[in-house]
Write a protein that holds these residues in place. Sequence first.
Motif, short mmCIF file in Angstrom:
data_model
loop_
_atom_site.label_atom_id
_atom_site.label_comp_id
_atom_site.label_asym_id
_atom_site.label_seq_id
_atom_site.Cartn_x
_atom_site.Cartn_y
_atom_site.Cartn_z
N LYS A 123 122.70 23.90 40.25
CA LYS A 123 122.28 23.02 39.15
C LYS A 123 123.39 22.90 38.11
N THR A 124 124.00 24.01 37.77
CA THR A 124 125.08 24.01 36.79
C THR A 124 126.26 23.20 37.30
N GLU A 183 114.98 25.03 44.65
CA GLU A 183 114.53 25.79 43.47
C GLU A 183 114.38 27.25 43.84
N PRO A 184 114.73 28.19 43.07
CA PRO A 184 115.62 28.06 41.92
C PRO A 184 117.05 28.30 42.38
N ASN A 185 117.97 27.50 41.97
CA ASN A 185 119.39 27.73 42.25
C ASN A 185 120.20 27.24 41.06
N ASP A 186 120.30 28.09 40.07
CA ASP A 186 120.97 27.72 38.83
C ASP A 186 122.46 27.46 39.02
N ASP A 187 123.10 28.14 39.98
CA ASP A 187 124.53 27.92 40.21
C ASP A 187 124.81 26.48 40.63
N ASP A 191 125.41 19.55 37.01
CA ASP A 191 125.51 19.12 35.60
C ASP A 191 126.97 18.99 35.18
#
Length: 127
Positions: free
Chosen positions: A98-99, A92-96, A102
Amino acid sequence: MDVRDAVEADADRLAELTGAPTDVMTNLVHDRTVRVAVDDDSIVGFVSYDARERTVHVTQLEGSPDTCDRLLEEPVRFAEREDMAVELLVPEPNDDIKTAADDAGFDQVGSGPLFDGTPTVKYRLDS
C-alpha cells in the motif's frame, strides 16, 4: 539494488518469497513479464505484470518497502511509454505494498476481488 528480467532458474527463490510452489513460479516467469530485484547476489523481491486492454495489470509484488518502491517503477515506466494505465490489487493487510502504491502516485479506487478468501484493495495510476 539491481533490477533484471527473471529467468526460469529464479523460480525456486520466487517460491521462497511467496510460499507458492516452484512450478507456479516457473509458469509465472513464462507467462508474464517478471522483473527481480537483486542485492548482494540474492533476489530480494520481484514484480510480475501483463498488459491488456490499455491497462498494465500488476499481478504480484514482493519485497521490502524500498524494494517494492523500486520494482513498481518497472510496470509504471512501461505503461507511460505505451500510454496505458496501471492497476494493482493489494491483499489486505499489506501495508508495505500500500505504501509503495501511494509513493508511486496510485489512487485507491475501491475493493478488489477475494483471493483465497483474502480481500483486496484496487489501486490505479492513469497515464
